[in-house]
Design an enzyme around this catalytic site. Structure first.
Site, short mmCIF file in Angstrom:
data_model
loop_
_atom_site.label_atom_id
_atom_site.label_comp_id
_atom_site.label_asym_id
_atom_site.label_seq_id
_atom_site.Cartn_x
_atom_site.Cartn_y
_atom_site.Cartn_z
N CYS A 23 0.83 -1.21 0.00
CA CYS A 23 0.00 0.00 0.00
C CYS A 23 0.86 1.26 0.00
O CYS A 23 1.58 1.51 0.96
CB CYS A 23 -0.90 -0.07 1.23
SG CYS A 23 -1.67 1.47 1.71
N CYS A 26 0.14 3.73 2.82
CA CYS A 26 0.69 3.19 4.08
C CYS A 26 2.17 3.56 4.21
O CYS A 26 2.64 3.90 5.30
CB CYS A 26 0.53 1.68 4.13
SG CYS A 26 -1.18 1.12 4.06
#
Length: 99
Positions: A23, A26
């Site tokens: 991600c 993230c």
């Protein structure tokens, strides 16, 4: 070894970052969380939970997108959000819970 539940039931403020290694947002959150930790030091504990490795925990907290941040104290959810949160906004959000 501490379990997830051992950590979140403490009376210390615990910020959990539910993330995934693939991600991109993230990855953007990681340095922000490091900066927040350097500001707040021992006033908060920040832990990361990989949703791909800990799917049961992610399901239990109905994590549908990453990153998702959840703030706990004494096992109770005090606040949660999904998406990237900048340092200033995160510090302002956490401040009322630090007293």
């Amino acid at each position: 070894m501490e379990t997830f539940n051992d950590v979140i039931i403490s009376d210390q403020l615990v910020l959990v970052d539910f993330f995934a290694t693939w991600c991109q947002p993230c990855k953007m959150m990681h340095p922000i969380l490091e900066q927040v930790k350097s500001v707040l030091k021992s006033r908060i504990r920040i832990i990361k939970v990989d949703v791909d490795k800990h799917g049961a925990t992610a399901s239990q907290y109905r994590i549908q997108s990453v990153p998702t941040l959840i703030l706990f104290r004494n096992g109770k959810v005090l606040w949660r959000t999904s998406g990237v949160v900048d340092k200033a906004e995160l510090l302002a959000t956490l401040d009322p819970f630090l007293t």
